[in-house]
Design an enzyme around this catalytic site. Structure first.
Site, PDB file in Angstrom:
ATOM      1  N   ASP A  98       0.795  -1.228   0.000  1.00  0.00           N
ATOM      2  CA  ASP A  98       0.000   0.000   0.000  1.00  0.00           C
ATOM      3  C   ASP A  98       0.829   1.281   0.000  1.00  0.00           C
ATOM      4  O   ASP A  98       0.296   2.348   0.285  1.00  0.00           O
ATOM      5  CB  ASP A  98      -0.946   0.002   1.219  1.00  0.00           C
ATOM      6  CG  ASP A  98      -0.200  -0.018   2.545  1.00  0.00           C
ATOM      7  OD1 ASP A  98      -0.849   0.135   3.598  1.00  0.00           O
ATOM      8  OD2 ASP A  98       1.030  -0.202   2.532  1.00  0.00           O
ATOM      9  N   GLU A  99       2.129   1.197  -0.316  1.00  0.00           N
ATOM     10  CA  GLU A  99       2.945   2.399  -0.389  1.00  0.00           C
ATOM     11  C   GLU A  99       3.726   2.413  -1.692  1.00  0.00           C
ATOM     12  O   GLU A  99       4.146   1.353  -2.176  1.00  0.00           O
ATOM     13  CB  GLU A  99       3.920   2.461   0.795  1.00  0.00           C
ATOM     14  CG  GLU A  99       3.219   2.596   2.136  1.00  0.00           C
ATOM     15  CD  GLU A  99       4.170   2.876   3.290  1.00  0.00           C
ATOM     16  OE1 GLU A  99       3.679   3.302   4.341  1.00  0.00           O
ATOM     17  OE2 GLU A  99       5.375   2.670   3.136  1.00  0.00           O
TER      18      GLU A  99
END
Lengths: 107, 414
Positions: free
Chosen positions: B87-88
């Site tokens: 998620d980054e």
């Protein structure tokens, strides 16, 4: 975030959709099968597609391509979700109670 | 929340399976976080802190899809995107914008688009290097943008706790605190030579991070990092108390490592065995260099088991988790020197057998061919280590160092 034309509570109902997929892979909904409260099936024609934009709809938790359509002389939003397996959804206006009953919290 | 939008309005956490002893909080919404619920906390503790908490199981396939959807939005702004976990992401906007002001407008646009099109919020940091961009993305949450420039980084970054700096973990933070280095600014203003004795050469890197001198590049979207090791670890569904328990787990893990090495067309020349004990107070790993590099699961398992016997046969406490890793990878085309005890025909036969078993498992599932010992404990042998293998974020340094790139770096956290 997107919102439904009614502005109130609505639940999403999956529908069988007749669609045309163009050369670029874009889906164009043409007509769908709708089951009314008496269980009767009817083929509902989509008269015109006004627009198609990627949109998330918070209240129903729907994420996908939102088609603004003319159906039976009224404007409605039909969604084609992006999460696999992709599905077509129509929205049904309901009361808050019906909404809470449809989307029940886990026990 | 896609499946049940009402979960947006109540304290909710995604938790692993308690039955498989993965019962920890994987993610919590902001209603739950207000009760102090944090990622990695046990779900039992989370329920004590918030009795009205709703828990749902993870849907990893959905997360993978959404990660892809977010990246496809980012790819409309830059072709240099580097994933840092699920998620980054880092984006290099150099060449796409000509000023930080323009960059700020771009990151606001990205934030709005992700919220509008995907229904999820992202926090984005914009800066002149990756480390500060990441700090910026963590600075204000949720649904916010932070710009860290050469003019303001001392005011924004330096007061932050030193543990917020990338690659400063809990142990390093504690050691720095004992030397009265509590903030990133303290670290930036301390001579790294005075800390080398305790921290080694890495302190120079952390010191340069703290001073905004990180020069690592954002790797392009199609860059494939070279694989340096292949490993699997697993939390056992119950504590491991006997050698037999460990052997079964190591066979499961080694079968996955061997199959993955074979898919990569590699041999491992070093095998590592790692463990965590049942109350998580002790963890360690041990390695052994092999006489003949291999990708055969039996040989990998035997080496790992040998390391376990050498270092843990006294059983100070039951084990919760074990792992096997193959490193020192060689291409299968690399000639290998055999010992006098083996000949090429024997080695080829073993590899053919392993290839056949891997092909059967890939087609029909793990249970189609199993070692007899696995049938003695279905609870331990029932996991599919290959399917559930961990994905680690690629390190910050993979893209190399650059003087000219990385002028405008954005980091987005979903």
């Amino acid at each position: 975030m997107g919102s439904l034309p009614s502005g109130g509570y609505a639940i999403r109902i999956p529908v069988d959709m007749y669609q045309i997929t163009d050369k670029t892979g874009r889906a164009k909904p043409v007509a769908f099968i709708w089951v009314d409260e008496n269980g009767a099936e009817a083929r509902v024609k989509i008269e015109k597609i006004i627009s198609c934009v990627p949109m998330a709809e918070q209240k129903s938790g729907t994420v996908g391509d939102r088609y603004e359509c003319l159906i039976g002389g009224k404007i409605e939003y039909i969604y084609y979700t992006i999460l696999a397996p992709r599905k077509w959804f129509r929205f049904l206006d309901v009361t808050e109670e019906e909404y809470n009953d449809y989307y029940r919290l886990p026990e | 929340m896609l499946r049940n939008p009402r979960l947006r309005d109540v304290p909710m956490a995604v938790c692993g399976s308690k039955k498989q002893r993965h019962g920890i909080v994987l993610a919590a919404n902001y209603h739950a976080k207000r009760y102090g619920i944090k990622t990695a906390m046990s779900s039992v503790n989370a329920l004590k802190m918030c009795p009205g908490l709703y828990t749902v199981p993870p849907h990893y396939d959905d997360y993978l899809q959404f990660s892809g959807f977010a990246r496809s939005i980012y790819s409309q702004y830059s072709d240099r995107i580097e994933a840092f976990g699920l998620d980054e992401n880092w984006l290099d906007l150099t060449g796409c914008v000509t000023s930080l002001k323009q960059g700020a407008a771009v990151i606001h646009e990205i934030r709005e688009r992700v919220k509008r099109e995907l229904g999820i919020t992202v926090s984005i940091g914009l800066s002149f290097n990756k480390v500060f961009a990441k700090l910026g993305s963590d600075y204000k949450k949720p649904d916010a943008c932070t710009v860290i420039s050469k003019e303001n980084f001392k005011e924004v970054v330096w007061p932050l706790p030193v543990g917020e700096l990338l690659y400063v973990g809990r142990a390093t933070e504690e050691k720095l605190r004992r030397r009265n280095i509590k903030t990133i600014g303290d670290l930036a203003n301390t001579n790294p030579e005075s800390l080398k004795g305790t921290f080694g050469k890495v302190i120079e890197v952390l010191h340069s991070f703290a001073n905004g001198k990180d020069m690592s590049m954002v790797t392009p979207t199609d860059f494939e990092a070279p694989v340096k090791s292949v490993g699997n670890s697993f939390t056992a569904p119950r504590d491991l108390k006997t050698d037999e328990d460990v052997r079964i787990m190591l066979y499961s893990l080694s079968e996955s490592v061997g199959a993955r090495l074979a898919e990569l067309r590699k041999y491992a020349s070093t095998i590592e065995f790692s463990y965590v004990n049942s109350d998580m107070t002790s963890h360690a790993s041990r390695q052994k260099k092999l006489e003949i590099p291999t990708n055969i699961s039996g040989e990998i398992a035997d080496t790992a088991f040998g390391l376990f016997k050498r270092h843990y046969s006294h059983w100070p406490s039951p084990l919760r988790k074990v792992g096997v890793t193959g490193s020192g990878l060689l291409s299968i085309k690399t000639p290998r020197q055999l010992t006098v005890w083996e000949n090429a025909e024997q080695v080829n036969k073993k590899e053919d057998f392993e290839r056949t078993v891997n092909a059967l498992r890939a087609r029909y599932g793990n249970n189609i061919v199993q070692r007899a010992v696995m049938l003695t404990d279905r609870q331990l042998s029932g996991m599919d280590a290959k399917r559930d293998n961990k994905i680690h974020p690629v390190g910050v340094f993979y893209g190399g160092m650059s003087e000219s790139w990385g002028v405008y770096q954005a980091a987005a956290t979903q």
